[in-house]
Design an enzyme around this catalytic site. Sequence first.
Site, PDB file in Angstrom:
ATOM      1  N   SER A  60       0.750  -1.034   0.138  1.00 41.48           N
ATOM      2  CA  SER A  60      -0.021  -0.011  -0.065  1.00 41.48           C
ATOM      3  C   SER A  60       0.772   1.338   0.111  1.00 41.48           C
ATOM      4  CB  SER A  60      -0.893   0.072   1.271  1.00 41.48           C
ATOM      5  OG  SER A  60      -1.386   1.305   1.135  1.00 41.48           O
ATOM      6  N   HIS A  89      -1.021  -0.904  -4.477  1.00 46.39           N
ATOM      7  CA  HIS A  89      -2.288  -0.825  -3.746  1.00 46.39           C
ATOM      8  C   HIS A  89      -2.314   0.926  -3.606  1.00 46.39           C
ATOM      9  CE1 HIS A  89      -6.280  -1.640  -1.758  1.00 46.39           C
ATOM     10  NE2 HIS A  89      -5.751  -0.909  -1.119  1.00 46.39           N
ATOM     11  N   ASP A 141      -4.490   3.684  -2.301  1.00 43.14           N
ATOM     12  CA  ASP A 141      -5.824   4.267  -1.608  1.00 43.14           C
ATOM     13  C   ASP A 141      -6.245   5.817  -1.837  1.00 43.14           C
ATOM     14  OD1 ASP A 141      -6.105   1.839   0.022  1.00 43.14           O
ATOM     15  OD2 ASP A 141      -4.199   2.453   0.916  1.00 43.14           O
ATOM     16  N   MET A 152      -8.620   8.794  -0.680  1.00 48.62           N
ATOM     17  CA  MET A 152      -9.515   9.205   0.669  1.00 48.62           C
ATOM     18  C   MET A 152      -9.887  10.547   0.454  1.00 48.62           C
ATOM     19  SD  MET A 152      -7.679   7.475   3.679  1.00 48.62           S
ATOM     20  CE  MET A 152      -6.836   5.618   3.482  1.00 48.62           C
ATOM     21  N   HIS A 175      -8.060   1.629  -4.877  1.00 46.69           N
ATOM     22  CA  HIS A 175      -8.944   1.551  -3.844  1.00 46.69           C
ATOM     23  C   HIS A 175      -9.710   2.887  -3.404  1.00 46.69           C
ATOM     24  CE1 HIS A 175      -9.947   0.508   0.686  1.00 46.69           C
ATOM     25  NE2 HIS A 175     -11.042   0.422  -0.037  1.00 46.69           N
ATOM     26  N   MET A 181     -11.853   5.160  -1.652  1.00 43.65           N
ATOM     27  CA  MET A 181     -12.700   5.624  -0.304  1.00 43.65           C
ATOM     28  C   MET A 181     -13.329   7.074  -0.368  1.00 43.65           C
ATOM     29  SD  MET A 181      -9.978   3.561   2.231  1.00 43.65           S
ATOM     30  CE  MET A 181      -8.668   3.690   0.804  1.00 43.65           C
ATOM     31  N   MET A 200     -12.400  -5.502   3.983  1.00 45.02           N
ATOM     32  CA  MET A 200     -11.794  -4.673   4.870  1.00 45.02           C
ATOM     33  C   MET A 200     -11.518  -5.384   6.253  1.00 45.02           C
ATOM     34  SD  MET A 200     -10.981  -2.052   2.997  1.00 45.02           S
ATOM     35  CE  MET A 200      -9.968  -1.390   4.277  1.00 45.02           C
ATOM     36  N   ASP A 236      -7.528  -6.225   3.088  1.00 45.20           N
ATOM     37  CA  ASP A 236      -7.016  -5.125   3.291  1.00 45.20           C
ATOM     38  C   ASP A 236      -7.118  -4.543   4.683  1.00 45.20           C
ATOM     39  OD1 ASP A 236      -5.718  -2.675   2.778  1.00 45.20           O
ATOM     40  OD2 ASP A 236      -7.490  -1.779   1.593  1.00 45.20           O
TER      41      ASP A 236
END
Length: 218
Positions: free
Chosen positions: A8, A33, A35, A37, A66, A68, A137, A175
């Site tokens: 990540s 990965h 992320d 957000m 990913h 979010m 998750m 994750d």
Amino acid sequence: MSHLIAPSVLSADFNNLERDAEMINNSEADWFHVDVMDGVFVPNISFGFPVIKALNKVAKKPLDVHLMIVRPEEYVTQFRDVGASVLTVHYEASPHLHRTLQAIKAAGMQAGVAINPHTPVALLEDLISDIDLVTIMSVNPGFGGQKFIENTYKKITDLVALKNKAKTDLHIEIDGGVNLDNYPELVKAGANVLVAGNTVFSSNNPTNTIADLKKTVG
Ligand code: DX5
Ligand code: ZN
């Protein structure tokens, strides 16, 4: 079949993002990965398009993005254009999930669905055949370095059963809180993609730690 490791980038050193990306390129890792957000769906803000675009310039492995964020369906083609290979949206953030998954696939990416710790796997039953990857998750999304939630094992078992019943193929990604102690159990339960942030980037030798996480589970 051997499992995939997706370090990540959230835990990377953003002053040395190119160096950390090269480390991943030259390691046994399979995916990056990534992320995203928005400070609305989760109580944290990470990074967006310019950073992913810069990462994609140096990354030699697929970007597993990913999201979010709320209203992920509005940004599908933009994430494709900055380099996403897998695009994962949250079940809890997408009221028209079936349509969102079709849009992701139409844009040429693999379509993923992430479920929060409180969301049962059973809610995916009616669209399981449309999903390329499910992210279970194993922490509440928003931050790296949190403690693994043990109920995840039960959810993997539920997902394997759902997948087998539907006679479909999909990646089962875990994750949050993945480490050298719990990864063998996760793989044995049926997970085949492991995200690891803190475990990789806080170790003295991230390359070796990736190799350790990649070791075949007997
Ligand atoms: C959490 C993120 C994770 C996070 C994992 O919201 O989705 O991908 O980076 O970090 P670790 O492995 O440190 O729990
Ligand atoms: Zn993630």
